[in-house]
Design a protein around this motif. Structure first.
Motif, PDB file in Angstrom:
ATOM      1  N   SER A 259       6.288 -54.415  22.194  1.00 21.49           N
ATOM      2  CA  SER A 259       5.973 -55.347  23.282  1.00 21.49           C
ATOM      3  C   SER A 259       6.811 -56.615  23.241  1.00 21.49           C
ATOM      4  O   SER A 259       7.029 -57.252  24.276  1.00 21.49           O
ATOM      5  N   LEU A 260       7.279 -56.993  22.051  1.00 19.06           N
ATOM      6  CA  LEU A 260       8.022 -58.251  21.915  1.00 19.06           C
ATOM      7  C   LEU A 260       9.523 -58.097  22.148  1.00 19.06           C
ATOM      8  O   LEU A 260      10.243 -59.093  22.196  1.00 19.06           O
ATOM      9  N   PRO A 277      -3.458 -59.088  18.627  1.00 15.69           N
ATOM     10  CA  PRO A 277      -2.098 -58.725  18.227  1.00 15.69           C
ATOM     11  C   PRO A 277      -1.916 -58.852  16.718  1.00 15.69           C
ATOM     12  O   PRO A 277      -2.679 -59.557  16.055  1.00 15.69           O
ATOM     13  N   THR A 301       4.797 -63.294  14.716  1.00 13.19           N
ATOM     14  CA  THR A 301       4.377 -62.420  15.813  1.00 13.19           C
ATOM     15  C   THR A 301       3.199 -63.001  16.587  1.00 13.19           C
ATOM     16  O   THR A 301       3.117 -62.843  17.804  1.00 13.19           O
ATOM     17  N   PHE A 305       3.407 -63.342  20.650  1.00  9.92           N
ATOM     18  CA  PHE A 305       2.499 -62.620  21.545  1.00  9.92           C
ATOM     19  C   PHE A 305       1.859 -63.558  22.563  1.00  9.92           C
ATOM     20  O   PHE A 305       1.647 -63.173  23.722  1.00  9.92           O
ATOM     21  N   SER A 321      -7.656 -63.577  23.542  1.00  9.13           N
ATOM     22  CA  SER A 321      -6.927 -62.995  22.414  1.00  9.13           C
ATOM     23  C   SER A 321      -7.452 -63.561  21.100  1.00  9.13           C
ATOM     24  O   SER A 321      -7.784 -64.740  21.006  1.00  9.13           O
TER      25      SER A 321
END
Length: 491
Positions: A259-260, A277, A301, A305, A321
């Motif tokens: 996704s990154l 995440p 990360t 995210f 999140s």
């Protein structure tokens, strides 16, 4: 919550896999899930057949007339050898290609699936025991199926190499209840794993918007364009895709994707992010999308995210999140820049601090839930903080059920924020104005703002305490003397 009966039956099946030589927990879950899926297909067609007979209409058959022997209720009556040949050579290839659509998530990630059960006798035992599981046939809204699946996943007790660990189902449910998905939402989890957030969002919609399945456009949206998830582990992608389909979503958009990275081109596509995440995940810095690094230049990360969520949400899109506590108070430029971006350019609504035991036995990390809305034009006026101290389970490695549980209170207070404005900083929840957060360099840790009340304790003077000790000593001597006399001992 999984019952003792169901737990013991699942444990018995798990033991059959284990003694038969399949000892990798993920492999057991995969094989177990394939068989649950096969049984679920037969249950689904039985339900459709009953409905069609009652209403007098046709329906789309999963198994055609020449495929009846591939159905669970048919092959479970065969001999062990015949059953094994049927399942391994016919049923398993059938489910791998059943969608026909080569682009569907299920077809993509079933392509390299392997049937690993080694002997006819082992398969017969497993099929017999799965058939005895107390799960309602044909009922896609039966919560027992979700409980069973979550119990299977709970047996993966170690964190993955990319910093991932299983999010407890009751925490997922709390986050979904906080966000209250709508029938028109487009929901994404960019680190989907077993698709727990997407499944729970779907179950929430079933519970609260039954009429959406009577409106063709909304029903089609639910089955085809509502749920999106990415992951980099093909095993988890298979499990996630089957998890979604077992919960009644026909075509989940589950993708093998970092996704990154630059390969993820999603921009202003989704209306709701639900995610946990990976923290401290391994990262190829050179492959990270350049526009994420513009927001927060970092290798962390958990920060990248957050930047991704902002990029992929539509304006007005919402996010809940889980973040490690370090995101809230970290002093690096990257930490400050992402917090500033959310507070100044979007609308940060809530920070819910969770106790460190929430993720035990997998990890003891302290975390919080961050809730915000993408606006692109600011909107943060004040931020609601909640200090969760209990989640209904003990905060040790055993995680046994206890009475203390803040979750119902959190949900109730969040949906009635108009009643929160006068709460004091000494209470479990309170508001903090944006100006104060800015002055504190966008620090979002609850301990920065929570006030602790100390009760004043008055002690007696030392002379009074010493006199009391002397009196106790004298009483002890008297009692010892009386005891010796009773025992006819020399004094």
């Amino acid at each position: 919550m999984i019952t003792g009966e169901l737990r013991s039956k699942v444990d018995k099946i798990w033991e059959i896999f284990w003694t038969g030589g399949i000892t990798n927990p993920l492999s057991v879950i995969e094989q177990f899930t394939y068989l649950l899926f096969i049984k679920g297909l037969d249950d689904k067609q039985k339900e459709e057949e009953r409905l069609a007979e009652f209403v007098g209409t046709d329906f789309n058959k999963i198994f055609n007339d020449d495929q009846q022997n591939l159905r669970w209720h048919k092959f479970k009556q065969m001999s062990a050898t015949e059953m094994y040949d049927t399942v391994s050579k016919k049923v398993f290839p059938f489910i791998k290609t059943m969608h026909g659509d080569k682009d569907s998530a299920f077809t993509k990630y079933m392509d390299d699936a392997i049937f690993m059960i080694p002997t006819p006798q082992m398969l017969e035992k497993i099929v017999t025991n799965i058939d005895r599981l107390p799960v309602k046939e044909g009922n896609t809204t039966d919560d027992t199926k979700g409980d069973l699946y979550e119990y299977l996943l709970s047996k993966v007790a170690t964190a993955g190499t990319n910093g991932q660990f299983r999010t407890p189902r009751h925490i997922i449910k709390m986050m979904v209840d906080l966000m209250q998905p709508t029938p028109t939402d487009i929901i994404v989890d960019p680190a989907a794993g077993s698709a727990g957030f997407l499944v729970e969002a779907g179950e929430y919609l079933k519970r609260n918007n039954e009429d959406m399945f009577t409106i063709k456009e909304l029903k089609d949206h639910y089955h085809n364009e509502m749920f999106f998830g990415n992951d980099m582990d093909r095993t988890m992608l298979r499990i996630g895709a089957m998890n979604m389909m077992l919960h009644g979503v026909d075509r989940p958009n589950i993708e093998y994707r970092d996704s990154l990275s630059e390969t993820n081109k999603d921009r202003e596509k989704y209306t709701l992010v639900l995610a946990n995440p990976p923290f401290k995940g391994s990262l190829d810095y050179d492959s990270v999308s350049a526009d994420l690094l513009k927001v927060t230049k970092t290798k962390k990360t958990e920060l990248l995210f957050l930047a991704l969520f902002l990029r992929t949400l539509k304006k007005g899109g919402r996010c809940a999140s889980i973040v490690p506590d370090g995101v809230l108070f970290g002093s690096s430029n990257a930490h400050k820049s992402i917090r500033k971006e959310i507070v100044e350019n979007h609308q940060l609504q809530a920070i819910i601090s969770m106790p460190s035991g929430v993720f035990k036995p997998y990890a003891g990390v302290s975390t919080a839930i961050m809730i915000f809305t993408k606006t692109g034009a600011g909107g943060t006026d004040k931020v609601w903080f909640y200090d969760m101290q209990a989640d209904g389970l003990s905060l040790d490695d055993k995680r046994q059920q206890v009475e203390e549980n803040d979750i119902p209170d959190i949900i109730s207070r969040y949906h009635n924020l108009e009643n929160e404005k006068d709460r004091k900083r000494t209470e479990k929840s309170f508001f903090v104005p944006k100006d104060e957060i800015v002055k504190n360099e966008y620090d979002l840790s609850i301990n920065k703002y929570k006030e602790v009340e100390y009760d004043r304790v008055e002690y007696d003077k030392p002379s009074v305490i010493m006199k009391r000790i002397d009196e106790i000593d004298s009483e002890i001597k008297t009692l010892k003397a009386e005891l010796k006399m009773l025992l006819n001992l020399d004094l």
